[in-house]
Design an enzyme around this catalytic site. Structure first.
Site, short mmCIF file in Angstrom:
data_model
loop_
_atom_site.label_atom_id
_atom_site.label_comp_id
_atom_site.label_asym_id
_atom_site.label_seq_id
_atom_site.Cartn_x
_atom_site.Cartn_y
_atom_site.Cartn_z
CD GLU A 131 61.92 122.81 59.74
OE1 GLU A 131 62.30 122.15 60.72
OE2 GLU A 131 61.18 122.34 58.85
CB CYS A 152 59.45 116.30 57.83
SG CYS A 152 57.76 115.92 57.32
CG HIS A 203 58.54 120.41 60.14
ND1 HIS A 203 59.37 120.41 59.05
CD2 HIS A 203 57.50 119.61 59.81
CE1 HIS A 203 58.86 119.65 58.10
NE2 HIS A 203 57.72 119.15 58.54
#
Lengths: 79, 217
Positions: B191, B72, B189
């Site tokens: 994570e 990102c 994302h």
């Protein structure tokens, strides 16, 4: 001297903000505004009194920071 | 193996990445502070961060073949730093998009996708306002020819469709790598998708890949 730097998206790059403004203007009845391209404007106060030097410095700064050459081009005015 | 998570002022999800590496995978991670003033967002996302002192170290690490992943904000910074080709425009509809998307894994010969199978569909969240990937037509052609498009936005079955491209990215590009394939940028994302509690675990594959890649290096 003062440099004015106008940064705009290259003609080949779609400008979603400009398009949205154009659509809004059309809905307000401004059909004569055919298209809008949005850009950024910078004023640089330069510690030089030589126009050529001022232009070169402004161009260097524009190349390195103010504009992203992948998507943007710029125009410089010196006064 | 140790993960370094570069932290810029105002960058987000660094703590999520730290949590995923440390708590989900039980691996070693540390924050790497960029050591400079907060200038993020002054011009274009990532435009100032690329001048932070740590970026010369990130560049040197990448040039030695070290795996570098930009997620990102991180992807935007790698683009502005010229470590990956292209640029990000505002999302096509000018809206900040925060939702799960479907991604098709195009190539698995990168350190961050080597645990996947080509065509694998991942469901991972995005959260960005400037993720509309742009590159000039000749650059896009070169990216495709060099197999540098790593993830594409697709429908849940892995089919390309404009309605499933959340930001208007050229060629539905969600992720690209550099020519050496060790530097990867991705807008989604991973994570945020490592635990069932967070709505999915497909992001694990990205971390599992780099663990695998480092083990065989």
């Amino acid at each position: 001297m003062r440099a004015r730097v106008f940064v705009t998206l290259k003609p080949s790059v779609f400008d979603p903000q400009g398009r949205t403004i154009a659509d809004a203007l059309h809905s307000l009845g401004y059909g004569a505004v055919e298209d809008v391209r949005q850009g950024k404007y910078f004023e640089l106060d330069l510690a030089t009194s030589e126009a050529g030097q001022a232009r070169a410095l402004a161009a260097e700064v524009a190349d390195k920071v103010l504009a992203n050459p992948v998507i943007e081009s710029y125009r410089i005015e010196i006064d | 193996m140790r993960f370094g998570i570069v932290v810029f002022p105002g960058s987000n999800c660094d703590e999520d990445a730290y949590h995923a590496v440390r708590d989900v995978f039980g691996l070693d991670a540390e924050y790497l502070w960029h050591k400079d003033a907060d200038l993020k967002g002054a011009l274009r996302t990532g435009a100032m961060a690329r001048f932070s002192p740590i970026m010369s170290q990130v560049r040197a690490f990448a040039e030695q073949g070290g795996p570098v992943l930009g997620i990102c904000n991180g992807f935007q910074i790698l683009l502005e730093a010229g470590m990956l080709p292209g640029a990000m425009l505002r999302n096509r509809e000018l809206k900040y998009r925060c939702e799960h998307v479907h991604l098709r894994v195009e190539h698995t010969d990168t350190p961050f996708t080597c645990a996947a199978a080509p065509g694998h569909i991942l469901r991972i969240p995005i959260g960005h306002g400037e993720g509309n990937y742009f590159a000039a037509p000749d650059v896009l052609d070169r990216l495709e020819a060099n197999r540098q498009v790593i993830l594409r936005y697709t429908d849940p079955e892995g089919r390309l469709a404009d309605a499933w491209n959340p930001n208007g990215s050229a060629n539905a590009i969600a992720s690209v790598c550099n020519e050496s394939r060790n530097v990867v940028g991705m807008m989604p994302h991973p994570e945020r998708a490592c635990e069932p509690l967070l709505g999915g675990v497909d992001g694990r594959l990205i971390f599992e890949s780099v663990v695998t890649a480092m083990a065989i290096r």
